[in-house]
Write an enzyme that holds these catalytic residues in place. Structure first.
Site, PDB file in Angstrom:
ATOM      1  N   ASP A   1      10.662  66.764  88.329  1.00 22.88           N
ATOM      2  CA  ASP A   1      11.260  66.279  89.577  1.00 22.88           C
ATOM      3  C   ASP A   1      11.520  64.773  89.525  1.00 22.88           C
ATOM      4  O   ASP A   1      12.206  64.311  88.623  1.00 22.88           O
ATOM      5  CB  ASP A   1      10.403  66.680  90.782  1.00 22.88           C
ATOM      6  CG  ASP A   1      11.188  66.566  92.095  1.00 22.88           C
ATOM      7  OD1 ASP A   1      12.425  66.701  92.059  1.00 22.88           O
ATOM      8  OD2 ASP A   1      10.575  66.342  93.154  1.00 22.88           O
TER       9      ASP A   1
ATOM     10  N   ASP B   1      13.490  69.567 100.064  1.00 23.64           N
ATOM     11  CA  ASP B   1      12.803  68.428  99.439  1.00 23.64           C
ATOM     12  C   ASP B   1      11.794  67.820 100.423  1.00 23.64           C
ATOM     13  O   ASP B   1      11.629  66.596 100.476  1.00 23.64           O
ATOM     14  CB  ASP B   1      13.792  67.371  98.942  1.00 23.64           C
ATOM     15  CG  ASP B   1      13.142  66.366  97.996  1.00 23.64           C
ATOM     16  OD1 ASP B   1      11.995  66.595  97.563  1.00 23.64           O
ATOM     17  OD2 ASP B   1      13.789  65.338  97.699  1.00 23.64           O
TER      18      ASP B   1
END
Lengths: 431, 313
Positions: free
Chosen positions: A153, A306
């Site tokens: 990520d 997110d």
């Protein structure tokens, strides 16, 4: 046998292209029947008339902060925020403390989730040890432990050779590799989109090219390796064309977009509100328009939040010192459903982008109402207005750009495996 | 009247800028007296909250406050460690509890004065925040140009140098364009920020073209340590292309003035002789800075009294 009959709603099941007023019968946690005027003498009846009844939402990109940063969020609070937002399944990122780069951490998350979270939790394991971008993780062991995908990520793997090997090796376990596409060198110290707004505010900018260059690189590596590449939180309009071409070429490339990138621009940073600081940053209206169209057309496959909780005191600092990220689970549908209210997307398409598509890409349970499947269900009113105050939310953190606003599109009830885990009127029903 | 806080020139209307400049002109007279002090802000507390060292601006505000008889307190905090930055909130709250009447804030990060203004009851004056704004500098620059030229409307102003990292450039762009001047910027392409023309300026790479026929040439400080390597290859090359001396100044109007917010890197932004002599007005800028800051303190903290009257009688 426990029975729940959800009566008279607009049943939207993208997996079978169903969009009709119908009853949905759940028996022992499984979808038992869908049809007109179902009757079940001993069933608990839920009136859903005038509401949408859809497969529970699936969020393939959240930060639940456990283990290690439970002051921001944990599996219980994150799970409650999820079901309050209509989500029944979450994929949580690996940047925990310790990092989820070892099967024991994956197992820990799953064990705790089982006990604490009303939503299903599917861990995404790190692609490299310690998110350092150097040595790849034991993907096979991690997958056996329950990891559904691999990603470093926000600690983007900058070394293309490492990324190549991660992608190559991931084909052994046939799991998606999720990329936070940003060229860290080009991003430099950028804390917002580079453009006239960053010039006006005097804040260091991060150009769209930092994302586009990285998207292009990873698409090339996906072609080289044949791996499944999932591009996280696309923010730049220019990335869309690259993804479109990759798909036309037949590569196993998928992509997600967040509610904030679908709705906000860098103008939101006007007052230096650190709840408008995220990575990748909010871009311009032109980017927003392209992203919305790409989602409707399916070039971008799905919506992911997110969800990135941070404590108030962490955000209450100088703009450039504040951590990146906003929470989003409880507001995702309200923000994303603007696309429905403007007529850009159909209800069925919207439910597909929030449930069916992410479940398919990550091979998760859910995303449809096939008879015999686990009954993960959301009941919602797409036109109902409600006031959102992050302080009253279920997340432990309050870093939302929408706090204090009236939103439209409200989750009324959420069922996980046939059990009512959220009811708007009563708050969360414990799992 | 101007608002509660002064955070940037972008927020000001033309008539507010004009009011500040007019008030500053009345303040200039005080500096010419034997006793350079009026009791306008007697009993008021002005706090200089400087997170970044700035001897010049801090001293200017301090003298301005003292000439108005305010109690001026300097509260300097190193903000070198951003990891300790949660103390920003605590610092502001601590200060607020001491009931200041005006707080002057300088910080190396854009937006901090606004954040502090959101917390404090007292009005906040931005004394420079990152690359965002430096309103009192722009106002003193406008005052200086106005007094030199008798007007601002219709003038051409060229701002030369590191526009990208300059709060002075941004505030002056807003100020001079609001007052009807034409603003040009010039500098190496690496130091021209994206979208700057949308602020109403014309951008030049060529110094000669930028200076062609202008009334005012404003050079910006080159921060050697930050720029060399990443943005400019060397100070020598910068100076050769963008340094201003009597030869390059010939492209401007014959009566053009030369300004610099200071401190000047002599021989880099300006030639040695231009730094000291006409048409340079650098020391007038400094002098005007005190009067201008007196005007700001008076307009923001002294609304209930008028300047100079008591001691003038």
């Amino acid at each position: 046998m426990s029975r729940v009959l959800i009566r008279g709603g607009r049943v939207l099941d993208p997996s079978t292209n169903r969009d009709e007023t119908a009853d949905l019968l759940i028996e022992d946690g499984l979808v038992a029947a869908i049809g007109a005027s179902l009757s079940s003498a001993d069933a608990e009846v839920v009136d859903a008339s005038g509401r949408w009844v859809a497969p529970g939402f699936v969020d393939v990109h959240v930060h639940l902060r456990a283990p290690g940063q439970e002051y921001k969020e944990d599996l219980a609070s994150g799970g409650r925020a999820a079901v309050a937002g209509g989500y029944t399944a979450l994929c949580c990122m690996a940047n925990t403390e310790p990092v989820n780069d070892d099967p024991s951490v994956t197992q820990f998350i799953l064990d705790r989730a089982e006990k604490e979270s009303p939503a299903r939790i599917f861990p995404i394991a790190a692609a490299t040890r310690g998110l350092k971008g150097e040595v790849m993780t034991e993907m096979a062991a991690l997958k056996d432990a329950g990891a559904v995908a691999f990603s470093d990520d926000g600690a983007t793997i900058m070394d293309a050779a490492v990324m190549r090997h991660v992608l190559e090796y991931s084909t052994l376990v046939s799991a998606p590799v999720v990329v936070h596409a940003e060229d860290c060198g080009l991003r430099a110290g950028g804390v917002m989109n580079e453009g006239v707004m960053s010039t006006r505010l005097g804040l260091p900018g991060n150009p769209v090219e930092s994302e586009e260059i990285h998207v292009a690189r990873d698409i090339r590596l996906a072609r080289l390796t044949g791996a499944r590449l999932h591009i996280g939180h696309v923010s730049a309009g220019g990335s869309v064309e690259l993804i479109r071409r990759a798909k036309e070429e037949g590569l196993a490339v998928t992509a997600e977009v967040t509610p904030h990138h679908l709705s906000l621009t860098d103008e939101a940073t006007q007052n230096f509100d650190t709840n408008t600081k995220m990575a990748p940053p909010l871009r311009t209206q032109k980017d927003v328009d392209i992203l919305r169209r790409a989602l409707v057309e399916g070039v971008i496959d799905c919506i992911a939040t997110d969800h990135a909780p941070h404590a108030d005191y962490e955000k209450a600092v100088e703009f450039s010192a504040a951590p990146f990220g906003v929470i989003g689970l409880e507001t995702a549908f309200a923000i994303a459903s603007d696309l429905y209210r403007t007529g850009e997307i159909t209800p069925l398409q919207l439910m597909e982008r929030m449930s069916t598509a992410p479940a398919r890409i990550f091979e998760l349970v859910g995303g449809g109402f096939e008879v015999g499947q686990q009954a993960d269900v959301v009941i919602l009113d797409p036109d109902q207005k409600w006031s959102y105050d992050a302080a009253d939310g279920f997340s432990k953190s309050r870093n939302s750009p929408w706090s204090g606003l009236e939103l439209t599109g409200r989750i009324e009830a959420t069922f996980v495996q046939g059990r009512l885990v959220y009811q708007a009127e009563k708050g969360v029903v414990t799992q | 009247m101007i608002g509660q806080d002064l955070l940037g020139i972008e927020d000001l209307q033309r008539d507010q800028i004009e009011l500040i400049l007019e008030t500053a002109e009345t303040m200039q007279e005080i500096a010419s007296r034997d006793v350079k002090k009026v009791p306008t802000l007697r009993g008021r507390t002005v706090v200089n909250l400087f997170f970044e060292p700035s001897t010049r601006t801090q001293t200017s505000f301090e003298i301005a406050g003292k000439r108005l008889a305010a109690d001026v307190v300097n509260f300097s905090i190193s903000s070198s460690s951003l990891s300790k930055s949660e103390s920003l909130l605590d610092t502001a709250k601590t200060l607020d509890a001491m009931d200041p009447d005006v707080v002057i804030v300088r910080h190396r990060v854009a937006g901090v004065p606004r954040k502090i203004a959101d917390i404090l009851d007292a009005p906040v004056i931005n004394a420079g925040d990152g690359a965002h704004e430096h309103p009192s500098q722009a106002l003193l620059d406008m005052l200086t140009v106005y007094q030199e030229k008798g007007r601002i409307e219709g003038l051409s102003v060229a701002i030369v140098g590191d526009i990208a990292h300059s709060r002075v450039a941004r505030s002056n762009i807003y100020g001079f364009t609001k007052l009807g001047a034409e603003v040009r910027i010039a500098g190496p392409p690496t130091l021209i920020p994206p979208g700057i023309e949308q602020l109403g300026v014309k951008s030049y790479v060529s110094l000669r073209e930028a200076l062609d026929g202008v009334d005012v040439v404003m050079a910006l400080r080159i921060q050697n340590e930050r720029l060399t390597g990443a943005f400019i290859p060397s100070v020598r090359e910068y100076s050769a292309i963008y340094g201003i001396d009597r030869a390059t100044l010939r492209f401007a109007k014959p009566d053009a003035i030369v300004m610099h917010p200071g401190p000047v890197n002599r021989g880099v932004e300006l030639s040695h002789e231009l730094t000291d002599d006409r048409p340079s007005v650098i020391l007038d800028q400094v002098r005007n800075g005190v009067a201008l800051r007196m005007a700001l303190l008076y307009l923001i903290a002294g609304r209930t009294s008028s300047p100079g009257q008591e001691s003038g009688s």
